[in-house]
Design a protein around this motif. Sequence first.
Motif, PDB file in Angstrom:
ATOM      1  N   ASN A 142      37.666 -10.026  69.895  1.00  0.00           N
ATOM      2  CA  ASN A 142      38.233 -10.900  68.811  1.00  0.00           C
ATOM      3  C   ASN A 142      37.948 -10.650  67.394  1.00  0.00           C
ATOM      4  O   ASN A 142      37.969 -11.325  66.301  1.00  0.00           O
ATOM      5  CB  ASN A 142      37.981 -12.337  69.272  1.00  0.00           C
ATOM      6  N   ARG A 143      36.787  -9.811  67.375  1.00  0.00           N
ATOM      7  CA  ARG A 143      36.324  -9.125  65.965  1.00  0.00           C
ATOM      8  C   ARG A 143      35.612 -10.260  65.259  1.00  0.00           C
ATOM      9  O   ARG A 143      36.081 -10.516  64.163  1.00  0.00           O
ATOM     10  CB  ARG A 143      37.467  -8.477  65.200  1.00  0.00           C
ATOM     11  N   ARG A 144      34.786 -10.900  65.847  1.00  0.00           N
ATOM     12  CA  ARG A 144      33.919 -12.016  65.363  1.00  0.00           C
ATOM     13  C   ARG A 144      32.608 -12.046  65.663  1.00  0.00           C
ATOM     14  O   ARG A 144      32.283 -11.699  66.970  1.00  0.00           O
ATOM     15  CB  ARG A 144      34.923 -13.313  65.502  1.00  0.00           C
ATOM     16  N   ILE A 145      31.761 -12.993  65.051  1.00  0.00           N
ATOM     17  CA  ILE A 145      30.385 -13.342  65.462  1.00  0.00           C
ATOM     18  C   ILE A 145      30.435 -14.289  66.518  1.00  0.00           C
ATOM     19  O   ILE A 145      31.052 -15.456  66.396  1.00  0.00           O
ATOM     20  CB  ILE A 145      29.434 -13.705  64.458  1.00  0.00           C
ATOM     21  N   THR A 146      29.435 -14.360  67.701  1.00  0.00           N
ATOM     22  CA  THR A 146      29.457 -15.173  68.654  1.00  0.00           C
ATOM     23  C   THR A 146      27.895 -15.554  68.967  1.00  0.00           C
ATOM     24  O   THR A 146      27.186 -14.425  68.452  1.00  0.00           O
ATOM     25  CB  THR A 146      30.359 -15.125  70.098  1.00  0.00           C
ATOM     26  N   THR A 147      27.514 -16.520  69.553  1.00  0.00           N
ATOM     27  CA  THR A 147      26.329 -16.630  70.196  1.00  0.00           C
ATOM     28  C   THR A 147      26.291 -16.160  71.777  1.00  0.00           C
ATOM     29  O   THR A 147      25.140 -16.283  72.447  1.00  0.00           O
ATOM     30  CB  THR A 147      25.689 -17.919  70.116  1.00  0.00           C
ATOM     31  N   THR A 148      27.462 -15.815  72.270  1.00  0.00           N
ATOM     32  CA  THR A 148      27.413 -15.534  73.648  1.00  0.00           C
ATOM     33  C   THR A 148      27.259 -14.005  73.871  1.00  0.00           C
ATOM     34  O   THR A 148      27.571 -13.172  73.291  1.00  0.00           O
ATOM     35  CB  THR A 148      28.980 -15.751  74.140  1.00  0.00           C
ATOM     36  N   ALA A 149      25.801 -13.974  74.525  1.00  0.00           N
ATOM     37  CA  ALA A 149      25.528 -12.478  74.953  1.00  0.00           C
ATOM     38  C   ALA A 149      26.266 -11.949  75.638  1.00  0.00           C
ATOM     39  O   ALA A 149      26.568 -10.432  75.701  1.00  0.00           O
ATOM     40  CB  ALA A 149      23.947 -12.404  75.322  1.00  0.00           C
ATOM     41  N   ALA A 150      26.808 -12.290  76.962  1.00  0.00           N
ATOM     42  CA  ALA A 150      27.586 -11.767  78.003  1.00  0.00           C
ATOM     43  C   ALA A 150      28.584 -11.035  77.365  1.00  0.00           C
ATOM     44  O   ALA A 150      29.645 -11.447  77.009  1.00  0.00           O
ATOM     45  CB  ALA A 150      27.828 -12.601  79.149  1.00  0.00           C
ATOM     46  N   GLY A 151      28.781  -9.752  77.538  1.00  0.00           N
ATOM     47  CA  GLY A 151      29.797  -8.802  77.134  1.00  0.00           C
ATOM     48  C   GLY A 151      30.313  -8.703  75.682  1.00  0.00           C
ATOM     49  O   GLY A 151      31.126  -8.063  75.309  1.00  0.00           O
ATOM     50  N   ASN A 152      29.107  -8.867  74.902  1.00  0.00           N
ATOM     51  CA  ASN A 152      29.001  -8.708  73.460  1.00  0.00           C
ATOM     52  C   ASN A 152      28.008  -7.880  73.034  1.00  0.00           C
ATOM     53  O   ASN A 152      27.204  -7.695  73.959  1.00  0.00           O
ATOM     54  CB  ASN A 152      29.278 -10.134  73.130  1.00  0.00           C
ATOM     55  N   PHE A 153      27.884  -7.527  71.808  1.00  0.00           N
ATOM     56  CA  PHE A 153      26.974  -6.549  71.502  1.00  0.00           C
ATOM     57  C   PHE A 153      26.195  -7.103  70.206  1.00  0.00           C
ATOM     58  O   PHE A 153      26.667  -7.732  69.144  1.00  0.00           O
ATOM     59  CB  PHE A 153      27.796  -5.235  70.781  1.00  0.00           C
ATOM     60  N   GLN A 154      24.897  -7.306  70.527  1.00  0.00           N
ATOM     61  CA  GLN A 154      23.950  -7.770  69.692  1.00  0.00           C
ATOM     62  C   GLN A 154      23.737  -7.279  68.287  1.00  0.00           C
ATOM     63  O   GLN A 154      23.752  -6.104  68.319  1.00  0.00           O
ATOM     64  CB  GLN A 154      22.607  -7.790  70.400  1.00  0.00           C
ATOM     65  N   VAL A 155      24.049  -7.692  67.102  1.00  0.00           N
ATOM     66  CA  VAL A 155      23.904  -7.295  66.026  1.00  0.00           C
ATOM     67  C   VAL A 155      22.956  -7.883  65.059  1.00  0.00           C
ATOM     68  O   VAL A 155      22.720  -7.190  63.885  1.00  0.00           O
ATOM     69  CB  VAL A 155      25.359  -7.625  65.097  1.00  0.00           C
TER      70      VAL A 155
END
Length: 115
Positions: free
Chosen positions: A76-89
């Motif tokens: 979705n090309r956005r910041i989230t607080t969900t770690a699972a499946g996403n890349f920490q930035v």
Amino acid sequence: MRNYVQPGNSLAIAVPYAGGILSGQGVLVGALFGVAAVDGAQNAIIEAATQGVFDITKEPALAITAGARVFWDNTNRRITTTAAGNFQVGIASLAALAADTTVRVWLNRVPALGT
């Protein structure tokens, strides 16, 4: 040093997204995250900032506390607080309300909890 290339505050990368990217948007290429310095079409080579503090689009209706680890949702090309499946930035440097469209992020690849 003969092998020194550059400071690394920004890097040239190829835009991975169909439809391209706009200046100020996050971009993920493999394990490299940055913020686009200019607009670019897919596969164009652009500069992306890899260090600093930026206001980046966040997940709608999500409140984020200051100091929270934040992740890039590349689908979705956005910041989230969900770690699972996403890349920490990085880390949210200011709190963002659910009604806010962006969150202020300090780009910093901090280690996962417990490491």
